[in-house]
Structures are given as structure tokens and as C-alpha cells.
Motif scaffolding. Structure first.
Motif, PDB file in Angstrom:
ATOM      1  N   LYS A  14      20.402  25.334  23.294  1.00 56.62           N
ATOM      2  CA  LYS A  14      19.218  26.042  22.691  1.00 56.62           C
ATOM      3  C   LYS A  14      19.039  27.090  21.698  1.00 56.62           C
ATOM      4  N   THR A  15      20.476  27.698  21.785  1.00 56.05           N
ATOM      5  CA  THR A  15      20.512  28.725  20.474  1.00 56.05           C
ATOM      6  C   THR A  15      20.333  27.751  19.382  1.00 56.05           C
ATOM      7  N   ALA A  16      20.948  26.402  19.065  1.00 58.83           N
ATOM      8  CA  ALA A  16      21.185  25.681  17.987  1.00 58.83           C
ATOM      9  C   ALA A  16      19.331  25.396  17.553  1.00 58.83           C
TER      10      ALA A  16
ATOM     11  N   ASP B 225      18.852  35.157  22.436  1.00 60.95           N
ATOM     12  CA  ASP B 225      19.204  34.115  23.441  1.00 60.95           C
ATOM     13  C   ASP B 225      20.098  34.580  24.491  1.00 60.95           C
ATOM     14  N   ALA B 226      19.543  34.916  25.576  1.00 59.67           N
ATOM     15  CA  ALA B 226      20.240  35.426  26.659  1.00 59.67           C
ATOM     16  C   ALA B 226      20.868  34.435  27.524  1.00 59.67           C
TER      17      ALA B 226
ATOM     18  N   THR C 146      20.486  36.836  18.307  1.00 58.11           N
ATOM     19  CA  THR C 146      21.804  37.316  19.061  1.00 58.11           C
ATOM     20  C   THR C 146      22.018  36.344  20.316  1.00 58.11           C
ATOM     21  N   ALA C 147      23.256  35.820  20.244  1.00 63.04           N
ATOM     22  CA  ALA C 147      23.517  34.873  21.372  1.00 63.04           C
ATOM     23  C   ALA C 147      24.388  35.698  22.355  1.00 63.04           C
ATOM     24  N   LEU C 148      23.838  35.902  23.589  1.00 62.74           N
ATOM     25  CA  LEU C 148      24.493  36.791  24.443  1.00 62.74           C
ATOM     26  C   LEU C 148      24.983  35.766  25.541  1.00 62.74           C
TER      27      LEU C 148
ATOM     28  N   ILE D  94      12.548  36.482  23.261  1.00 60.67           N
ATOM     29  CA  ILE D  94      13.549  36.436  24.289  1.00 60.67           C
ATOM     30  C   ILE D  94      13.576  35.114  24.843  1.00 60.67           C
ATOM     31  N   LEU D  95      14.637  34.352  24.748  1.00 62.10           N
ATOM     32  CA  LEU D  95      14.692  33.157  25.565  1.00 62.10           C
ATOM     33  C   LEU D  95      15.741  33.654  26.662  1.00 62.10           C
TER      34      LEU D  95
END
Length: 454
Positions: A280-282, A272-273, A293-295, A341-342
Motif C-alpha cells: 500500500k506504501t508503493a 502509512d501506519a 512516512t512508512a511506520l 493517514i493510511l
């Protein structure tokens, strides 16, 4: 409908609301700060807790009607005031003094005051700061003249297109050109605050259970989308059932689509870029148990992602929080390719103006091209980290084609092996839909080449 002038205690919290004069001056500080390029969110976060909600209410309204306030100030003054804070106070008072009856009918939360009270309190506000004290007489004269010549001055002000639509002229022109059939509805939607929409945390409860809990407390709400709940009236989040339990998060109906569009399953390696603040990660973590991976480029904003996941009970789901620039792969990527990938890339945020009314005054026309160029650099870098057969979801909260459909076309022409999959494309606000403006493009990476192993 009028508002109190003297301090009053809230029956819910017992907190004392400051007098209107103090709130007007605080709002003038906000207007001045926006003019200097600071965001409304940052300015309001610095407000003392006892007046933050009241200043936010006034500031949101003034930001929506700022063009009208500026136009009226221009008509009342031979030249602008030599003091920015005094001019901001005059503009604030004129925005509130010129509230239209139709506005109140359309939105009962519009702040309304008796004219004589507002004028008196604005003059008092000028005396509260030494920078504005010398302009008390001029502010008083301008406001009283407006009251005498109200109708004529409003007619003259509304001849200006930026006053009618509440946006800079360049913004109006671009939206009109891009959406000749819908431009009026798109712009008009920004005068209304966005609805409060919740995304149900399906790991903890169901939408039916949340709706039942809301109805038990006489909170009117209805289902929207696949996992959403739309409240008829906004409420403080801590007073909504299930907040402490992590049953839901606040998320616009348009933003909720992201998690469902990216096809993820248990065990997938997902990026999740540009992840903050983590909604949106949740959503992705509610869909499946992922190696995610939350970046985000901002380490402080990542702390907010962590806090949101903690409240929702998703913090132990194998999530890695990484601070880094998405373009600089060496700063954060371990070389193992991602299955999905988001890419919720930075944008002008032109689709969420009703929730962030300062955006229209902070953005400049040249920002569109600059932001679009940044988006392409980010996507080009992220594409290298996607394995063959992997899927990338491109998202912006913008209505400008340069950040939407034109980017989707560029990606298909430029990214090696890119194949378009079905996606909503451009979502527009103001079309009878309870969502903000978003753009979605879904791409699969064909071929055998990738940036590194995986």
C-alpha cells in the motif's frame, strides 16, 4: 493424476524434488508447528530451498482440510496418539488419502497420489524420525483401515460442521451470524487458493504494456480494477515479465483499492501506519510524489518495505522508514501533523484465509475482542497526528464486524471531529469477486484541534 515418489529433476530449474516420504514428514513438522502456534509463513521460510515449494503445496492443502484429517484420525483411534509428530503425520496422510473428486475438478492443483503409494510412503516417513519410528505399525494399520472403510468413515466425518466448512465451530458460528445470506459462500471460498493479481507500477509502465508482454509469452491474463492484472494461473514471480524492471508488485485486488481511496496529491505529508510489507506504501507513491512516512513496529519488516520500494524504483521518493509503536507517539512522531493517514491496522486476517490457510487454526475466539481493542488504541493515537481537514483511511483484511462496521461506528462516535466519507465498507470473499475480504472506512477530521502543530 499422481505425483512422483522418487527424486526427480525439475525441467525448469534442474532442482531435485525429494521423495514423497521426506515431504510427508516435513509437512507433519509443519502441522505440528501450527498446532504449537507458529505461523505457516515462518515455518515454510525455514524449509530448505530444494523442498520448500513442494512442502508448501502439501501444507496449504492440509491446512485447508485439517478438520477432516483430525476427524478421521479420531474415528480411527480409540484415543489420540501420545506423540504429536506421529499424530501430525497420520493427520497429514489422511488429509491426502481422503482427497475428493470434486476437489480435483474445482482445483487441478490439489495434490493427488495413488493410495497404495501414499500409504507406503507415509509408513516410510514414520521411519525417518526416531520420534515417529515406533508408530510405523499403527500408522500403517490406520491408513489401511481407512482405505477399507473409506466411504463410511468419510460420511461420519462430514457430519461434523467443522469438517464440512473447514473451520473451527466458533468461526463458523460468527460468520453465519454476521452474514446469514452469504456465510456459506464466504467459508467455501477458503478451500480455493487466491488468484495471483498484480498491481501495475504506473511510474514505469502501463497496464496495456504489461498485458501485451504477458500475452507475448503466452501467459493468460486480464485487467481487473483500475490498475490490476489478474493471471489465469499462478506463476513464480521471477518468471513473470517485468519483475526485475519493477513493472508491478503482487497485490490482491481488494488491497489495491487503498491507494485510490486516500486522496493524495503531490507534496502532501502522508503517514502509512503499520506499513509492512509495503504494497500500500508503493500504491500511494504511484499516485503522487509525497512526503511519506512508512511506520511499522517491526524493524525487520521495514527492511522488506525498503526492498520492495527499491525494486519498484520508488525508494528515492522522499520516503522515511520509521520503526515504532503507532500507539506510542513519542517513539516516532516529530509533532508535525499529517495531511492524510493510511491506518492498515493489525487484525485477525480473517479475510485472507484462502492465502493463509493456517490463520483459522492459529486464531482463538477471544482474539477478536483483543484485536479490536488494539485497533481502537492505534486509531485514537493516529487521530492526534492528523491535521484538521485531513483524511484517515481505516483498513482491515477481516470479515468480522467487530473489526469492520462496528469500528467505523465507534470512530464516528468517539473521534473528535470525525465525519464519514464514501468508502466501500465490507468487501466479502466468495461473492463472485476476485478479491479477499477487506473493510474500508474513510474519515475526514473537522474542527480546529489537533495533537500538535502542522
Amino acid at each position: 493424476m499422481t505425483r512422483p515418489v522418487q527424486p526427480t529433476a525439475s525441467p525448469q530449474t534442474g532442482a531435485v524434488t525429494p521423495p514423497l516420504s521426506e515431504l510427508l514428514l516435513a509437512t507433519a513438522y509443519v502441522v505440528q508447528a501450527i498446532g504449537e502456534g507458529r505461523s505457516l509463513t515462518d515455518v515454510l521460510n525455514a524449509e530448505p530451498a530444494h523442498r520448500r515449494a513442494a512442502v508448501q503445496s502439501l501444507s496449504f492443502y492440509v491446512m485447508r482440510q485439517l478438520a477432516r484429517g483430525h476427524a478421521l484420525a479420531d474415528l480411527l483411534l480409540d484415543r489420540g496418539l501420545p506423540n504429536e509428530l506421529a499424530e501430525s503425520l497420520l493427520t497429514t496422510a489422511l488429509c491426502l488419502l481422503s482427497v475428493q473428486e470434486r476437489e480435483v475438478q474445482e482445483n487441478p492443483r490439489v495434490p493427488v497420489y495413488e493410495p497404495y503409494i501414499l500409504v507406503s510412503q507415509a509408513v516410510t516417513a514414520a521411519g525417518l524420525d526416531r520420534k515417529t519410528a515406533g508408530f510405523k505399525g499403527l500408522i500403517n494399520a490406520c491408513l489401511r483401515r481407512f482405505e477399507r472403510e473409506r466411504e463410511a468413515l468419510l460420511v461420519e466425518a462430514y457430519r461434523r460442521s467443522n469438517v464440512r466448512w473447514g473451520f473451527p465451530k466458533w468461526w463458523i458460528g460468527r460468520v453465519r451470524k454476521a452474514y446469514p445470506a452469504q456465510w456459506e459462500a464466504i467459508l467455501a471460498s477458503s478451500f480455493q487458493p487466491g488468484p495471483l493479481t498484480l498491481r501495475v507500477n504506473t511510474r514505469k509502465t502501463s497496464r496495456e504494456a504489461l498485458l501485451a508482454a504477458l500475452h507475448e509469452q503466452d501467459i493468460a491474463a486480464s485487467a481487473i480494477g483500475d490498475h490490476g492484472v489478474l493471471l489465469d494461473q499462478p506463476l513464480p514471480v521471477t518468471s513473470i515479465p517485468g519483475f526485475e524492471e519493477g513493472w508491478w508488485l503482487v497485490q490482491d485486488a481488494g488491497a489495491q483499492l487503498a491507494a485510490g481511496l486516500l486522496p493524495v496529491t503531490d507534496g502532501m505529508r502522508v503517514l502509512d501506519a503499520c506499513a509492512a510489507p509495503g504494497g500500500k506504501t508503493a500504491g500511494l507513491l504511484m499516485q503522487a510524489r509525497l512526503q511519506l512516512t512508512a511506520l511499522d513496529i517491526d524493524r525487520n519488516r521495514l527492511e522488506r518495505v525498503a526492498a520492495n520500494l527499491q525494486r519498484l524504483g520508488l525508494h528515492d521518493e522522499g520516503v522515511k522508514l520509521r520503526a515504532g509503536n503507532a500507539i506510542d507517539l513519542k517513539s516516532w512522531w516529530d509533532g508535525q501533523s499529517f495531511d492524510a493517514i493510511l491506518a492498515d491496522v493489525p487484525c485477525t486476517a480473517s479475510g485472507i484465509v484462502r492465502r493463509h490457510p493456517d490463520i483459522r487454526w492459529l486464531r482463538q475466539e477471544q482474539d477478536i475482542a483483543e484485536t479490536a481493542a488494539l485497533q481502537r488504541r492505534i486509531v485514537s493515537a493516529l487521530w492526534q497526528t492528523l491535521k484538521p481537514g485531513g483524511i484517515l483511511l481505516y483498513v482491515t483484511c477481516s470479515v468480522f464486524p467487530e473489526e469492520g462496521i462496528e469500528q467505523a461506528q465507534w470512530m464516528l462516535q468517539t473521534l473528535e471531529g470525525a465525519v464519514a466519507l464514501p468508502a466501500p465498507g465490507q468487501l466479502l470473499p466468495g461473492q463472485g469477486q476476485e478479491h479477499d475480504g477487506f473493510f474500508y472506512s474513510l474519515l475526514r477530521k473537522q474542527g480546529t484541534t489537533s495533537g500538535a502543530g502542522g
